[in-house]
Design a protein around this motif. Structure first.
Motif, short mmCIF file in Angstrom:
data_model
loop_
_atom_site.label_atom_id
_atom_site.label_comp_id
_atom_site.label_asym_id
_atom_site.label_seq_id
_atom_site.Cartn_x
_atom_site.Cartn_y
_atom_site.Cartn_z
N TRP A 3 0.75 -1.21 0.13
CA TRP A 3 -0.14 -0.05 -0.09
C TRP A 3 1.07 1.34 -0.18
N MET A 4 1.91 1.26 0.75
CA MET A 4 2.88 2.39 0.74
C MET A 4 3.25 2.71 -0.77
N TYR A 5 3.80 1.36 -1.30
CA TYR A 5 4.32 1.78 -2.60
C TYR A 5 3.16 2.46 -3.55
N LEU A 6 1.93 1.69 -3.47
CA LEU A 6 0.95 2.38 -4.25
C LEU A 6 0.70 4.09 -3.99
N GLN A 7 0.64 4.24 -2.88
CA GLN A 7 0.75 5.80 -2.45
C GLN A 7 1.70 6.52 -2.94
N ARG A 8 2.93 6.00 -3.49
CA ARG A 8 3.64 6.73 -4.32
C ARG A 8 3.75 6.80 -5.59
N CYS A 9 2.62 6.15 -6.22
CA CYS A 9 2.23 6.09 -7.52
C CYS A 9 1.80 7.33 -8.12
N ALA A 10 1.65 7.58 -9.32
CA ALA A 10 1.05 8.75 -9.84
C ALA A 10 -0.41 8.69 -9.97
N GLY A 11 -0.72 7.39 -10.03
CA GLY A 11 -2.27 7.23 -10.12
C GLY A 11 -2.55 5.52 -10.22
N PHE A 12 -3.68 5.14 -10.14
CA PHE A 12 -3.72 3.87 -10.08
C PHE A 12 -5.14 3.62 -10.84
N ALA A 13 -5.20 2.37 -11.42
CA ALA A 13 -6.51 2.13 -12.30
C ALA A 13 -7.23 0.72 -11.77
N ALA A 25 -12.44 2.19 -0.16
CA ALA A 25 -12.57 1.74 1.21
C ALA A 25 -11.43 1.65 2.09
N PHE A 26 -10.61 1.11 1.26
CA PHE A 26 -9.15 0.82 1.82
C PHE A 26 -8.23 2.16 2.20
N GLY A 27 -8.84 3.00 1.51
CA GLY A 27 -8.28 4.65 1.63
C GLY A 27 -7.55 5.17 0.47
N ALA A 28 -7.96 4.54 -0.90
CA ALA A 28 -7.35 5.05 -2.14
C ALA A 28 -8.07 6.53 -2.32
N ASP A 29 -7.34 7.30 -2.82
CA ASP A 29 -7.52 8.74 -2.95
C ASP A 29 -7.99 8.99 -4.22
N ASP A 30 -8.34 10.17 -4.72
CA ASP A 30 -8.71 10.50 -6.25
C ASP A 30 -7.97 10.21 -7.28
N ARG A 31 -6.76 9.90 -7.22
CA ARG A 31 -5.71 9.46 -8.10
C ARG A 31 -6.21 7.81 -8.60
N THR A 32 -7.00 7.34 -7.90
CA THR A 32 -7.56 5.87 -8.19
C THR A 32 -8.97 6.25 -9.01
#
Length: 167
Positions: A3-13, A25-32
């Motif tokens: 999850w920490m790695y994903l937080q450093r990514c520019a975005g996630f699909a 629900a797990f805490g993903a932000d608007d970049r997801t």
């Protein structure tokens, strides 16, 4: 750590709305965001199927065996037996044993009148979207983005060629 790695990514699909909701629900932000896999209508669209009788088609990879039955796609335990019992021809393009090159898939879909999906789980079911583009009716389990496609068609067109069934 992941999850920490994903937080450093520019975005996630996410491939469907259900996955997007779980990530949010797990805490993903608007970049997801949700980005389903697109279908090239220039390749898969065009002349709809000309089949005059029910003929079922299925495309997939039998090596996905992550459920207890060893048949996560449902081809052997659900789809083929159902077609045999109903005397409906069943055409398949299985990734490992009867794989077709991508340029032959549009013609494969046009040999059918209905595409079947008995999967226990999918992300974004490309073969269903490709078959829909070729004009086939969909009979599928409630998996991946199938319900989203059904709801979207109902919202925009008032009808759908998708039937969702229990696995």
């Amino acid at each position: 750590e992941e999850w920490m790695y994903l937080q450093r990514c520019a975005g996630f699909a996410a491939v469907n709305r259900s996955a997007l909701s779980a990530l949010k629900a797990f805490g993903a932000d608007d970049r997801t965001v949700c980005l389903g896999n697109p279908v090239d209508m220039a390749v898969h669209g065009g002349e709809p199927t000309k089949v005059t009788a029910i003929q079922a088609v299925w495309a997939g990879n039998d090596s996905h065996t992550s459920d207890r039955s060893g048949d996560a796609k449902g081809r052997h335990t659900i789809l083929e037996p159902a077609c045999e019992a109903a005397d409906v021809p069943f055409l398949k393009a299985e990734y490992s044993t009867s794989r077709l090159p991508p340029e032959e898939m549009p013609e494969f879909y046009r040999m059918g009148s209905v595409v079947l999906c008995g999967s226990a789980h999918e992300g974004s079911a490309n073969f269903i979207m490709e078959a829909m583009a070729a004009g086939l009716v969909v009979i599928s389990t409630d998996t991946g983005n199938v319900r989203e496609m059904l709801e979207n068609q109902m919202e925009h067109f008032g009808e759908s060629g998708i039937v969702i069934v229990e696995r």
